[in-house]
Design a protein around this motif. Sequence first.
Motif, PDB file in Angstrom:
ATOM      1  N   TRP A  25       0.821  -1.211   0.000  1.00  0.00           N
ATOM      2  CA  TRP A  25       0.000   0.000   0.000  1.00  0.00           C
ATOM      3  C   TRP A  25       0.853   1.259   0.000  1.00  0.00           C
ATOM      4  O   TRP A  25       0.479   2.280  -0.583  1.00  0.00           O
ATOM      5  CB  TRP A  25      -0.979  -0.006   1.171  1.00  0.00           C
ATOM      6  CG  TRP A  25      -2.169  -0.865   0.881  1.00  0.00           C
ATOM      7  CD1 TRP A  25      -2.531  -1.999   1.543  1.00  0.00           C
ATOM      8  CD2 TRP A  25      -3.128  -0.693  -0.163  1.00  0.00           C
ATOM      9  NE1 TRP A  25      -3.659  -2.540   0.965  1.00  0.00           N
ATOM     10  CE2 TRP A  25      -4.052  -1.755  -0.078  1.00  0.00           C
ATOM     11  CE3 TRP A  25      -3.298   0.257  -1.159  1.00  0.00           C
ATOM     12  CZ2 TRP A  25      -5.126  -1.886  -0.949  1.00  0.00           C
ATOM     13  CZ3 TRP A  25      -4.373   0.118  -2.039  1.00  0.00           C
ATOM     14  CH2 TRP A  25      -5.270  -0.942  -1.928  1.00  0.00           C
ATOM     15  N   ALA A  26       2.011   1.218   0.632  1.00  0.00           N
ATOM     16  CA  ALA A  26       2.922   2.371   0.598  1.00  0.00           C
ATOM     17  C   ALA A  26       3.410   2.604  -0.827  1.00  0.00           C
ATOM     18  O   ALA A  26       3.452   3.750  -1.299  1.00  0.00           O
ATOM     19  CB  ALA A  26       4.106   2.141   1.534  1.00  0.00           C
ATOM     20  N   LEU A  27       3.757   1.533  -1.530  1.00  0.00           N
ATOM     21  CA  LEU A  27       4.209   1.673  -2.915  1.00  0.00           C
ATOM     22  C   LEU A  27       3.086   2.159  -3.824  1.00  0.00           C
ATOM     23  O   LEU A  27       3.304   2.999  -4.703  1.00  0.00           O
ATOM     24  CB  LEU A  27       4.761   0.342  -3.418  1.00  0.00           C
ATOM     25  CG  LEU A  27       6.072  -0.102  -2.783  1.00  0.00           C
ATOM     26  CD1 LEU A  27       6.419  -1.517  -3.217  1.00  0.00           C
ATOM     27  CD2 LEU A  27       7.190   0.866  -3.128  1.00  0.00           C
ATOM     28  N   VAL A  28       1.883   1.652  -3.613  1.00  0.00           N
ATOM     29  CA  VAL A  28       0.735   2.107  -4.403  1.00  0.00           C
ATOM     30  C   VAL A  28       0.493   3.595  -4.161  1.00  0.00           C
ATOM     31  O   VAL A  28       0.264   4.368  -5.103  1.00  0.00           O
ATOM     32  CB  VAL A  28      -0.524   1.273  -4.074  1.00  0.00           C
ATOM     33  CG1 VAL A  28      -1.776   1.906  -4.640  1.00  0.00           C
ATOM     34  CG2 VAL A  28      -0.374  -0.147  -4.591  1.00  0.00           C
ATOM     35  N   ARG A  34       2.777  10.228  -7.475  1.00  0.00           N
ATOM     36  CA  ARG A  34       3.600  10.610  -8.635  1.00  0.00           C
ATOM     37  C   ARG A  34       2.757  10.821  -9.885  1.00  0.00           C
ATOM     38  O   ARG A  34       3.119  11.595 -10.755  1.00  0.00           O
ATOM     39  CB  ARG A  34       4.652   9.541  -8.901  1.00  0.00           C
ATOM     40  CG  ARG A  34       5.783   9.570  -7.926  1.00  0.00           C
ATOM     41  CD  ARG A  34       6.897   8.620  -8.351  1.00  0.00           C
ATOM     42  NE  ARG A  34       7.823   8.472  -7.261  1.00  0.00           N
ATOM     43  CZ  ARG A  34       8.128   7.312  -6.695  1.00  0.00           C
ATOM     44  NH1 ARG A  34       7.605   6.201  -7.145  1.00  0.00           N
ATOM     45  NH2 ARG A  34       8.977   7.268  -5.703  1.00  0.00           N
ATOM     46  N   SER A  35       1.630  10.107  -9.961  1.00  0.00           N
ATOM     47  CA  SER A  35       0.726  10.252 -11.105  1.00  0.00           C
ATOM     48  C   SER A  35      -0.269  11.390 -10.899  1.00  0.00           C
ATOM     49  O   SER A  35      -1.183  11.562 -11.700  1.00  0.00           O
ATOM     50  CB  SER A  35      -0.040   8.946 -11.327  1.00  0.00           C
ATOM     51  OG  SER A  35       0.842   7.896 -11.617  1.00  0.00           O
ATOM     52  N   LEU A  36      -0.107  12.141  -9.808  1.00  0.00           N
ATOM     53  CA  LEU A  36      -0.946  13.292  -9.463  1.00  0.00           C
ATOM     54  C   LEU A  36      -2.389  12.909  -9.142  1.00  0.00           C
ATOM     55  O   LEU A  36      -3.305  13.697  -9.311  1.00  0.00           O
ATOM     56  CB  LEU A  36      -0.912  14.351 -10.575  1.00  0.00           C
ATOM     57  CG  LEU A  36       0.479  14.855 -10.962  1.00  0.00           C
ATOM     58  CD1 LEU A  36       0.385  15.852 -12.091  1.00  0.00           C
ATOM     59  CD2 LEU A  36       1.184  15.461  -9.765  1.00  0.00           C
ATOM     60  N   TRP A  37      -2.594  11.700  -8.657  1.00  0.00           N
ATOM     61  CA  TRP A  37      -3.900  11.260  -8.173  1.00  0.00           C
ATOM     62  C   TRP A  37      -3.890  11.384  -6.654  1.00  0.00           C
ATOM     63  O   TRP A  37      -3.821  10.394  -5.929  1.00  0.00           O
ATOM     64  CB  TRP A  37      -4.171   9.817  -8.574  1.00  0.00           C
ATOM     65  CG  TRP A  37      -4.227   9.569 -10.041  1.00  0.00           C
ATOM     66  CD1 TRP A  37      -4.591  10.454 -11.010  1.00  0.00           C
ATOM     67  CD2 TRP A  37      -3.906   8.355 -10.713  1.00  0.00           C
ATOM     68  NE1 TRP A  37      -4.526   9.866 -12.234  1.00  0.00           N
ATOM     69  CE2 TRP A  37      -4.108   8.568 -12.092  1.00  0.00           C
ATOM     70  CE3 TRP A  37      -3.471   7.112 -10.300  1.00  0.00           C
ATOM     71  CZ2 TRP A  37      -3.896   7.590 -13.040  1.00  0.00           C
ATOM     72  CZ3 TRP A  37      -3.261   6.133 -11.239  1.00  0.00           C
ATOM     73  CH2 TRP A  37      -3.480   6.365 -12.594  1.00  0.00           C
TER      74      TRP A  37
END
Length: 125
Positions: A25-28, A34-37
């Motif tokens: 979940w940390a990586l997600v 980074r994808s600005l979501w």
Amino acid sequence: MNSILLTYSQGEGEHFITIAHAQAWALVAMDEARSLWFTRAAMSTARCVRLVGMMGLHRLDSNLPEEEHPIAPMIPPHKDWVELEERRRVFWGSFCIDAYASISAGWPSIMETTQVWGSFVGFMV
């Protein structure tokens, strides 16, 4: 991500309360940020932080006896120094992600800093 969500539908929760799920979940959350979501990243961060709290990683180095903690950790004790260090790093990683998410979005932090009983990551001497 589908495999992470799939484990939530199995059993009564024993399948997703693991160090690996908190790391996932940390990586997600980091990828979503980074994808600005940012809203999605905040929700993934919340899942990571809640898992870390459920596992009791915020009090790894507490000096209090176990009976004084309000909730028992939901994972077995660490077996060796390496496992303890992995848990420390997962905790501090989730702490940083939570701080970053709350600073960037202006929302309150999920972690209570007054409840943290963890030392910084160890170094081999």
